[in-house]
Design a protein around this motif. Structure first.
Motif, PDB file in Angstrom:
ATOM      1  N   SER A 189       0.827  -1.207   0.000  1.00 20.48           N
ATOM      2  CA  SER A 189       0.000   0.000   0.000  1.00 20.48           C
ATOM      3  C   SER A 189       0.860   1.255   0.000  1.00 20.48           C
ATOM      4  CB  SER A 189      -0.949   0.013   1.202  1.00 20.48           C
ATOM      5  OG  SER A 189      -0.216   0.093   2.390  1.00 20.48           O
ATOM      6  N   CYS A 190       0.271   2.330  -0.533  1.00 23.16           N
ATOM      7  CA  CYS A 190       0.931   3.632  -0.546  1.00 23.16           C
ATOM      8  C   CYS A 190      -0.127   4.721  -0.406  1.00 23.16           C
ATOM      9  CB  CYS A 190       1.734   3.832  -1.829  1.00 23.16           C
ATOM     10  SG  CYS A 190       0.742   3.977  -3.323  1.00 23.16           S
ATOM     11  N   ILE A 191       0.315   5.892  -0.001  1.00 21.66           N
ATOM     12  CA  ILE A 191      -0.536   7.081   0.091  1.00 21.66           C
ATOM     13  C   ILE A 191       0.115   8.165  -0.760  1.00 21.66           C
ATOM     14  CG2 ILE A 191      -1.411   8.898   1.623  1.00 21.66           C
ATOM     15  CD1 ILE A 191      -2.779   6.311   2.179  1.00 21.66           C
ATOM     16  N   SER A 192      -0.700   8.877  -1.538  1.00 22.59           N
ATOM     17  CA  SER A 192      -0.179   9.952  -2.383  1.00 22.59           C
ATOM     18  C   SER A 192      -1.233  11.041  -2.494  1.00 22.59           C
ATOM     19  CB  SER A 192       0.148   9.408  -3.777  1.00 22.59           C
ATOM     20  OG  SER A 192       0.562  10.450  -4.636  1.00 22.59           O
ATOM     21  N   ASN A 193      -0.801  12.232  -2.877  1.00 23.06           N
ATOM     22  CA  ASN A 193      -1.778  13.299  -3.132  1.00 23.06           C
ATOM     23  C   ASN A 193      -2.292  13.240  -4.563  1.00 23.06           C
ATOM     24  OD1 ASN A 193       0.501  14.165  -4.420  1.00 23.06           O
ATOM     25  ND2 ASN A 193       0.581  16.180  -3.461  1.00 23.06           N
ATOM     26  N   SER A 194      -1.857  12.233  -5.323  1.00 25.07           N
ATOM     27  CA  SER A 194      -2.282  12.071  -6.711  1.00 25.07           C
ATOM     28  C   SER A 194      -2.595  10.609  -7.006  1.00 25.07           C
ATOM     29  CB  SER A 194      -1.174  12.559  -7.654  1.00 25.07           C
ATOM     30  OG  SER A 194      -1.402  12.128  -8.967  1.00 25.07           O
ATOM     31  N   ALA A 195      -3.762  10.361  -7.566  1.00 21.68           N
ATOM     32  CA  ALA A 195      -4.127   8.994  -7.954  1.00 21.68           C
ATOM     33  C   ALA A 195      -3.192   8.481  -9.039  1.00 21.68           C
ATOM     34  CB  ALA A 195      -5.578   8.961  -8.430  1.00 21.68           C
ATOM     35  N   VAL A 196      -2.777   9.358  -9.935  1.00 21.56           N
ATOM     36  CA  VAL A 196      -1.882   8.965 -11.026  1.00 21.56           C
ATOM     37  C   VAL A 196      -0.527   8.524 -10.471  1.00 21.56           C
ATOM     38  CG1 VAL A 196      -0.651   9.807 -13.061  1.00 21.56           C
ATOM     39  CG2 VAL A 196      -3.048  10.419 -12.714  1.00 21.56           C
ATOM     40  N   VAL A 197       0.006   9.282  -9.526  1.00 24.79           N
ATOM     41  CA  VAL A 197       1.296   8.945  -8.929  1.00 24.79           C
ATOM     42  C   VAL A 197       1.210   7.614  -8.185  1.00 24.79           C
ATOM     43  CG1 VAL A 197       3.006   9.648  -7.202  1.00 24.79           C
ATOM     44  CG2 VAL A 197       2.089  11.326  -8.813  1.00 24.79           C
ATOM     45  N   ALA A 198       0.155   7.398  -7.434  1.00 29.31           N
ATOM     46  CA  ALA A 198      -0.021   6.133  -6.714  1.00 29.31           C
ATOM     47  C   ALA A 198      -0.085   4.969  -7.697  1.00 29.31           C
ATOM     48  CB  ALA A 198      -1.280   6.180  -5.852  1.00 29.31           C
ATOM     49  N   ASP A 199      -0.828   5.126  -8.784  1.00 31.04           N
ATOM     50  CA  ASP A 199      -0.936   4.073  -9.791  1.00 31.04           C
ATOM     51  C   ASP A 199       0.414   3.800 -10.451  1.00 31.04           C
ATOM     52  OD1 ASP A 199      -2.684   2.253 -11.386  1.00 31.04           O
ATOM     53  OD2 ASP A 199      -1.988   3.545 -13.033  1.00 31.04           O
ATOM     54  N   GLN A 200       1.145   4.846 -10.783  1.00 29.15           N
ATOM     55  CA  GLN A 200       2.461   4.680 -11.403  1.00 29.15           C
ATOM     56  C   GLN A 200       3.421   3.958 -10.461  1.00 29.15           C
ATOM     57  OE1 GLN A 200       3.468   8.727 -12.402  1.00 29.15           O
ATOM     58  NE2 GLN A 200       2.571   8.576 -14.462  1.00 29.15           N
ATOM     59  N   LEU A 201       3.406   4.321  -9.184  1.00 31.37           N
ATOM     60  CA  LEU A 201       4.281   3.683  -8.211  1.00 31.37           C
ATOM     61  C   LEU A 201       3.977   2.194  -8.085  1.00 31.37           C
ATOM     62  CD1 LEU A 201       6.453   3.766  -6.023  1.00 31.37           C
ATOM     63  CD2 LEU A 201       4.682   4.502  -4.421  1.00 31.37           C
ATOM     64  N   LEU A 202       2.704   1.848  -7.980  1.00 34.60           N
ATOM     65  CA  LEU A 202       2.346   0.438  -7.822  1.00 34.60           C
ATOM     66  C   LEU A 202       2.659  -0.359  -9.085  1.00 34.60           C
ATOM     67  CD1 LEU A 202      -0.906   0.771  -5.718  1.00 34.60           C
ATOM     68  CD2 LEU A 202       1.401   0.177  -4.942  1.00 34.60           C
TER      69      LEU A 202
END
Length: 98
Positions: free
Chosen positions: A59-72
């Protein structure tokens, strides 16, 4: 500003493994590398008493859905290409606003 939580669930097969001790020797280093390399929360989530399969939750937390998706997706690529003795049977990525 809204926050987004990203969750990656990996269903792994360990085809060469023959014991729970062997499973720990594969899964624990994988979890540590994911935590250290990507600064994520990682845990074995299911199938803990089965030595040929593992389920890992990330799991991760981000201020951007795009950034979270890219990270995963980077995590998924790392597990796929990282030389670990696992085969990804299935995966699920979920991004949600929190």
């Amino acid at each position: 500003m809204s926050l987004h939580a990203g969750i990656l669930k990996l269903w792994l097969d360990l085809p060469e493994n023959t014991s729970l001790k062997g499973k720990r020797q594969i899964i624990q280093p994988l979890i540590r590398q994911l935590q250290n390399r990507f600064n994520l929360s990682v845990a074995e989530a299911e199938e803990m008493d089965r030595w040929k399969t593992a389920v890992i939750g990330i799991s991760c937390i981000s201020n951007s859905a795009v950034v979270a998706d890219q990270l995963l997706n980077k995590v998924l690529a790392f597990v796929t290409d990282g030389g670990f003795d696992v085969v990804i049977r299935d995966f699920q990525i979920e991004i949600m606003a929190v």
